[in-house]
Design a protein around this motif. Structure first.
Motif, PDB file in Angstrom:
ATOM      1  N   GLY A 154      -0.086 -90.976  34.603  1.00 53.72           N
ATOM      2  CA  GLY A 154      -1.396 -91.485  34.982  1.00 53.72           C
ATOM      3  C   GLY A 154      -1.358 -92.587  36.014  1.00 53.72           C
ATOM      4  O   GLY A 154      -2.382 -92.894  36.645  1.00 53.72           O
ATOM      5  N   ALA A 157      -2.069 -91.370  39.703  1.00 50.18           N
ATOM      6  CA  ALA A 157      -3.488 -91.036  39.881  1.00 50.18           C
ATOM      7  C   ALA A 157      -4.319 -92.312  40.011  1.00 50.18           C
ATOM      8  O   ALA A 157      -5.262 -92.376  40.816  1.00 50.18           O
ATOM      9  CB  ALA A 157      -3.986 -90.203  38.700  1.00 50.18           C
ATOM     10  N   GLN A 160      -3.763 -93.785  43.468  1.00 49.40           N
ATOM     11  CA  GLN A 160      -4.436 -92.995  44.494  1.00 49.40           C
ATOM     12  C   GLN A 160      -5.927 -93.341  44.575  1.00 49.40           C
ATOM     13  O   GLN A 160      -6.507 -93.324  45.664  1.00 49.40           O
ATOM     14  CB  GLN A 160      -4.273 -91.497  44.227  1.00 49.40           C
ATOM     15  CG  GLN A 160      -4.898 -90.634  45.324  1.00 49.40           C
ATOM     16  CD  GLN A 160      -4.356 -89.229  45.358  1.00 49.40           C
ATOM     17  OE1 GLN A 160      -3.632 -88.811  44.470  1.00 49.40           O
ATOM     18  NE2 GLN A 160      -4.723 -88.489  46.388  1.00 49.40           N
ATOM     19  N   LYS A 161      -6.547 -93.663  43.446  1.00 48.78           N
ATOM     20  CA  LYS A 161      -7.953 -94.065  43.453  1.00 48.78           C
ATOM     21  C   LYS A 161      -8.156 -95.297  44.324  1.00 48.78           C
ATOM     22  O   LYS A 161      -9.106 -95.388  45.111  1.00 48.78           O
ATOM     23  CB  LYS A 161      -8.430 -94.354  42.025  1.00 48.78           C
ATOM     24  CG  LYS A 161      -8.613 -93.121  41.145  1.00 48.78           C
ATOM     25  CD  LYS A 161      -9.077 -93.521  39.760  1.00 48.78           C
ATOM     26  CE  LYS A 161      -9.205 -92.316  38.834  1.00 48.78           C
ATOM     27  NZ  LYS A 161     -10.292 -91.405  39.239  1.00 48.78           N
ATOM     28  N   SER A 238       4.886 -91.075  46.518  1.00 46.65           N
ATOM     29  CA  SER A 238       3.446 -91.108  46.245  1.00 46.65           C
ATOM     30  C   SER A 238       2.682 -91.713  47.415  1.00 46.65           C
ATOM     31  O   SER A 238       1.677 -91.168  47.873  1.00 46.65           O
ATOM     32  CB  SER A 238       3.155 -91.921  44.973  1.00 46.65           C
ATOM     33  OG  SER A 238       3.560 -91.227  43.822  1.00 46.65           O
ATOM     34  N   TYR A 242      -0.854 -90.350  50.589  1.00 52.46           N
ATOM     35  CA  TYR A 242      -2.220 -90.868  50.617  1.00 52.46           C
ATOM     36  C   TYR A 242      -2.805 -90.857  52.021  1.00 52.46           C
ATOM     37  O   TYR A 242      -2.100 -91.052  53.013  1.00 52.46           O
ATOM     38  CB  TYR A 242      -2.255 -92.306  50.079  1.00 52.46           C
ATOM     39  CG  TYR A 242      -1.768 -92.466  48.661  1.00 52.46           C
ATOM     40  CD1 TYR A 242      -1.770 -91.407  47.768  1.00 52.46           C
ATOM     41  CD2 TYR A 242      -1.298 -93.700  48.216  1.00 52.46           C
ATOM     42  CE1 TYR A 242      -1.315 -91.562  46.462  1.00 52.46           C
ATOM     43  CE2 TYR A 242      -0.844 -93.870  46.909  1.00 52.46           C
ATOM     44  CZ  TYR A 242      -0.848 -92.791  46.042  1.00 52.46           C
ATOM     45  OH  TYR A 242      -0.401 -92.959  44.753  1.00 52.46           O
TER      46      TYR A 242
END
Length: 256
Positions: A154, A157, A160-161, A238, A242
């Motif tokens: 999690g 994620a 990324q928000k 990661s 983005y």
């Protein structure tokens, strides 16, 4: 042995280690100075100024350049962190607990350094790290980055928000608000708990190892210095995905 575990849990919490690591000399990375130092070899002063004002991708710094620099950063910090070790010849008990805790704190100091450097290269704004205090939003942001490094479910994620919000030019305080409210908050709590458990196991393992007369350093358990580079590469992977770090995203946005 049970008493030793309880001592570690009560005296060496993840929150205490992280706050102590933040106060370590050299941990705070000045975003403007760092970006200028790394980009000056590749770009003009005008591009660097825009990278500092906004972010490298928006300034037109290529993905290839950022990826090259980020790899160099990871290799450099890994070389430095691997020079640290828990000394196996220390006496056991409270002394060993303290020594292992010092090494873990140093470990997290390097994690904080690399988190900042990778964040700045891939478009994030400066962390409000302070030697005396840290607001909840900054702490949560740091925890999410570290969660990604440690592969906590999690965490990617959640990060990324924040990255998507920043890419859409939403103010940093509004972007970070996602880390204190709503669906992301449980993720932050989960990260702190997960890393705290791993850290406790590591300190316990190193403390036990220190009572055994082995020549050289001993590193055992789940959280080891050998995990540093894989964690950095996981975070880098990661961040590379983005929109915040994609020059094409900003070019297409300006054409709309």
């Amino acid at each position: 042995m049970a008493d030793l575990v309880e001592k570690i849990k009560s005296e060496v919490t993840f929150e205490k280690v992280l706050m102590t690591a933040m106060k370590t000399p050299g941990v705070k990375i000045n975003r403007a100075q760092f970006l200028r130092k790394e980009l000056i070899k590749y770009y003009s002063e005008s591009v660097i100024a825009e990278a500092i004002r906004s972010n490298p991708a928006k300034a037109g710094v290529s993905k290839e350049c950022v990826n090259t620099i980020s790899k160099q950063v990871i290799n450099y910090e890994t070389t430095k962190v691997t020079g640290l070790s828990v000394t196996a010849s220390l006496p056991g008990g409270a002394v060993a607990v303290g020594a292992a805790a010092v090494d873990i704190t140093s470990y997290f100091a390097f994690i904080l350094r690399v988190v900042q450097q990778l964040a700045y290269l891939y478009g994030f704004e400066e962390f409000e790290l302070n030697e005396n205090t840290m607001d909840a939003e900054t702490m949560n942001e740091v925890l999410v980055f570290i969660g990604v490094m440690f592969g906590v479910q999690g965490a990617a994620a959640g990060l990324q928000k924040v990255a998507d919000a920043l890419a859409k030019r939403i103010a940093k305080n509004l972007a970070n608000r996602a880390l204190t409210k709503g669906a992301v908050y449980p993720i932050v709590k989960k990260i702190a708990t997960s890393i705290g458990i791993r850290m406790t196991k590591q300190i316990f393992a190193d403390t036990v190892a220190s009572t055994i007369p082995v020549v050289g350093g001993a590193l055992s358990g789940g959280l080891t210095f050998a995990m540093f580079k894989p964690g950095c590469l996981r975070l880098r992977k990661s961040l590379m995905q983005y929109r915040l770090s994609d020059p094409d995203y900003y070019r297409s946005s300006s054409e709309d």
